[in-house]
Motif scaffolding. Structure first.
Motif, mmCIF file in Angstrom:
data_model
loop_
_atom_site.group_PDB
_atom_site.id
_atom_site.type_symbol
_atom_site.label_atom_id
_atom_site.label_comp_id
_atom_site.label_asym_id
_atom_site.label_seq_id
_atom_site.Cartn_x
_atom_site.Cartn_y
_atom_site.Cartn_z
ATOM 1 N N ARG A 111 0.831 -1.212 0.000
ATOM 2 C CA ARG A 111 0.000 0.000 0.000
ATOM 3 C C ARG A 111 0.859 1.254 0.000
ATOM 4 N N GLU A 112 1.988 1.202 0.729
ATOM 5 C CA GLU A 112 2.869 2.363 0.795
ATOM 6 C C GLU A 112 3.497 2.685 -0.559
ATOM 7 N N VAL A 113 3.952 1.655 -1.252
ATOM 8 C CA VAL A 113 4.687 1.866 -2.496
ATOM 9 C C VAL A 113 3.765 1.973 -3.699
ATOM 10 N N LEU A 114 2.738 1.142 -3.738
ATOM 11 C CA LEU A 114 1.927 1.067 -4.950
ATOM 12 C C LEU A 114 0.506 1.605 -4.791
ATOM 13 N N GLY A 115 0.069 1.785 -3.575
ATOM 14 C CA GLY A 115 -1.340 2.073 -3.364
ATOM 15 C C GLY A 115 -1.725 3.539 -3.387
ATOM 16 N N ASP A 116 -2.740 3.856 -2.608
ATOM 17 C CA ASP A 116 -3.351 5.188 -2.641
ATOM 18 C C ASP A 116 -2.780 6.153 -1.608
ATOM 19 N N THR A 117 -1.663 5.798 -0.978
ATOM 20 C CA THR A 117 -1.016 6.770 -0.104
ATOM 21 C C THR A 117 -0.482 7.914 -0.962
ATOM 22 N N ARG A 118 -0.139 9.010 -0.330
ATOM 23 C CA ARG A 118 0.269 10.200 -1.077
ATOM 24 C C ARG A 118 1.466 9.927 -1.990
ATOM 25 N N SER A 119 2.374 9.081 -1.518
ATOM 26 C CA SER A 119 3.575 8.784 -2.301
ATOM 27 C C SER A 119 3.450 7.487 -3.095
ATOM 28 N N GLY A 120 2.281 6.861 -3.072
ATOM 29 C CA GLY A 120 2.103 5.603 -3.775
ATOM 30 C C GLY A 120 2.062 5.784 -5.283
ATOM 31 N N CYS A 121 2.490 4.753 -5.992
ATOM 32 C CA CYS A 121 2.549 4.845 -7.457
ATOM 33 C C CYS A 121 1.184 5.102 -8.073
ATOM 34 N N HIS A 122 0.145 4.457 -7.523
ATOM 35 C CA HIS A 122 -1.191 4.649 -8.087
ATOM 36 C C HIS A 122 -1.613 6.109 -7.971
ATOM 37 N N SER A 123 -1.344 6.715 -6.818
ATOM 38 C CA SER A 123 -1.715 8.128 -6.634
ATOM 39 C C SER A 123 -0.912 9.032 -7.558
ATOM 40 N N ILE A 124 0.370 8.747 -7.709
ATOM 41 C CA ILE A 124 1.216 9.579 -8.571
ATOM 42 C C ILE A 124 0.755 9.489 -10.021
ATOM 43 N N LEU A 125 0.495 8.258 -10.481
ATOM 44 C CA LEU A 125 0.044 8.082 -11.857
ATOM 45 C C LEU A 125 -1.307 8.745 -12.098
ATOM 46 N N ARG A 126 -2.171 8.699 -11.097
ATOM 47 C CA ARG A 126 -3.512 9.280 -11.238
ATOM 48 C C ARG A 126 -3.496 10.791 -11.090
ATOM 49 N N ASP A 127 -2.849 11.284 -10.033
ATOM 50 C CA ASP A 127 -2.926 12.704 -9.709
ATOM 51 C C ASP A 127 -1.895 13.536 -10.454
ATOM 52 N N ASN A 128 -0.656 13.047 -10.548
ATOM 53 C CA ASN A 128 0.408 13.829 -11.188
ATOM 54 C C ASN A 128 0.450 13.636 -12.689
ATOM 55 N N GLU A 129 0.218 12.401 -13.142
ATOM 56 C CA GLU A 129 0.330 12.109 -14.571
ATOM 57 C C GLU A 129 -1.010 12.195 -15.292
ATOM 58 N N GLY A 130 -2.088 12.341 -14.540
ATOM 59 C CA GLY A 130 -3.396 12.526 -15.167
ATOM 60 C C GLY A 130 -4.031 11.264 -15.703
ATOM 61 N N GLN A 168 -6.393 7.967 -15.720
ATOM 62 C CA GLN A 168 -7.613 7.503 -15.091
ATOM 63 C C GLN A 168 -7.271 6.341 -14.153
ATOM 64 N N PRO A 169 -8.075 6.097 -13.116
ATOM 65 C CA PRO A 169 -7.748 5.028 -12.162
ATOM 66 C C PRO A 169 -7.448 3.690 -12.820
ATOM 67 N N GLN A 170 -8.258 3.303 -13.839
ATOM 68 C CA GLN A 170 -8.016 2.026 -14.496
ATOM 69 C C GLN A 170 -6.709 2.047 -15.290
ATOM 70 N N GLU A 171 -6.404 3.200 -15.905
ATOM 71 C CA GLU A 171 -5.143 3.332 -16.631
ATOM 72 C C GLU A 171 -3.956 3.211 -15.682
ATOM 73 N N ALA A 172 -4.097 3.804 -14.493
ATOM 74 C CA ALA A 172 -3.025 3.719 -13.501
ATOM 75 C C ALA A 172 -2.817 2.277 -13.060
ATOM 76 N N VAL A 173 -3.903 1.541 -12.881
ATOM 77 C CA VAL A 173 -3.791 0.127 -12.505
ATOM 78 C C VAL A 173 -3.112 -0.665 -13.612
ATOM 79 N N ASP A 174 -3.499 -0.412 -14.863
ATOM 80 C CA ASP A 174 -2.882 -1.116 -15.995
ATOM 81 C C ASP A 174 -1.375 -0.861 -16.039
ATOM 82 N N ALA A 175 -0.968 0.401 -15.822
ATOM 83 C CA ALA A 175 0.451 0.745 -15.841
ATOM 84 C C ALA A 175 1.200 0.020 -14.734
ATOM 85 N N MET A 176 0.596 -0.068 -13.556
ATOM 86 C CA MET A 176 1.253 -0.734 -12.434
ATOM 87 C C MET A 176 1.374 -2.234 -12.671
ATOM 88 N N VAL A 177 0.354 -2.839 -13.283
ATOM 89 C CA VAL A 177 0.409 -4.271 -13.566
ATOM 90 C C VAL A 177 1.570 -4.567 -14.520
#
Length: 289
Positions: A213-232, A234-243
């Motif tokens: 959750r810390e590295v990949l999840g919805d925490t402020r520094s998590g990859c999912h949050s960065i891909l969604r909030d900083n890179e714009g 969509q949530p599903q796109e962020a999940v696809d990128a992480m997979v």
């Protein structure tokens, strides 16, 4: 630049050091009687090959000579294609399958007769060889650098990885860093260790639920949050990128461990993590990138 001062030292194949003459990867240079297959160009190929080994640290095991390539040269009717041969292909030996086969081309070298003029338009001249080199590079999704040399004149190119992937002239190459060399200073290296399960020390830490959750999840520094909030994304796109990232990471780890088991040599993972200024950044563990 090491590619200079050409004196054609290997015009006579008998002058080639035995470690080159006897290496299995270089046998395509010679006929059964020990003479060159192409007496005008092969001495240049041998000269360039030795420079890559001695000056840039390229292992002979990471090279292949006279590799057949299927390519289109220019625009022809009916989609006609041509067979050509790349004089030297240097593979990135960090990328290997589970039995050690290399197939990720990194550098391509095209050698020509020393008598051909720079920019000359005569048959089998500079322009023809440059066009051929361009075609070889276009046919390879991974090749990054290209060298065109007549011995007397050498040009080194870097391919732009963005469209249209044109070749750009650069001054020189950086040193090649093999997987064996990278393992000497990498932060994360797979090594043989009889006290560990399967006799392998992976250097990996199991991924717990909290760390995930810390590295990949919805925490402020998590990859999912960065891909969604900083890179714009969509949530599903962020999940696809992480997979995709996780699959690449898993493949890198498994392939590296398999190779260490097979070869008995330490190897660094292709992707690594290093600390810089109390922060963490991801770095591709390679030379000449």
């Amino acid at each position: 630049m090491p590619f200079s001062d050409f004196t054609n030292p290997y015009q006579n194949p008998a002058n080639i050091p035995q470690k080159y003459r006897q290496h299995i990867n270089l046998l395509k240079l010679f006929k059964a009687d020990g003479s060159y297959v192409r007496p005008a160009e092969d001495p240049v190929t041998m000269w360039a090959l030795q420079i890559l080994v001695e000056e840039y640290g390229v292992p002979l095991e990471a090279m292949e000579l006279e590799l057949n390539s299927d390519f289109a040269e220019g625009t022809y009717q009916s989609g006609r294609r041509y067979q050509g041969r790349v004089d030297i292909v240097v593979y990135d030996d960090r990328y290997a399958d589970s039995i050690g086969n290399l197939d990720v081309a990194f550098i391509m070298v095209e050698a020509m007769e020393p008598s051909k003029k720079v920019g000359g338009t005569e048959g089998e001249g500079w322009v023809d060889h440059l066009n051929r080199l361009n075609a070889y590079m276009s046919a390879s999704p991974s090749a990054r650098y290209a060298i065109l040399t007549s011995g007397k004149h050498t040009v080194i190119y870097r391919r732009d990885l963005e469209y249209p992937r044109k070749l750009e002239i650069i001054g020189d190459l950086q040193k090649y860093e093999s997987a064996r060399e990278a393992a000497k200073h990498s932060f994360y290296t797979v090594i043989l260790n009889p006290s560990e399960p399967d006799g392998i020390q992976t250097g990996l830490t199991p991924l717990t639920r909290d760390k995930f959750r810390e590295v990949l999840g919805d925490t402020r520094s998590g990859c999912h949050s960065i891909l969604r909030d900083n890179e714009g994304l969509q949530p599903q796109e962020a999940v696809d990128a992480m997979v995709k990232f996780l699959f690449a990471k898993w493949y890198d780890e498994q392939a590296t461990i398999d190779l260490v088991k097979q070869t008995g040599e330490s190897r660094a993972y292709v992707f690594n993590v290093i600390a810089v200024c109390s922060s963490v950044r991801y770095k591709k563990n390679a030379g000449m990138i």
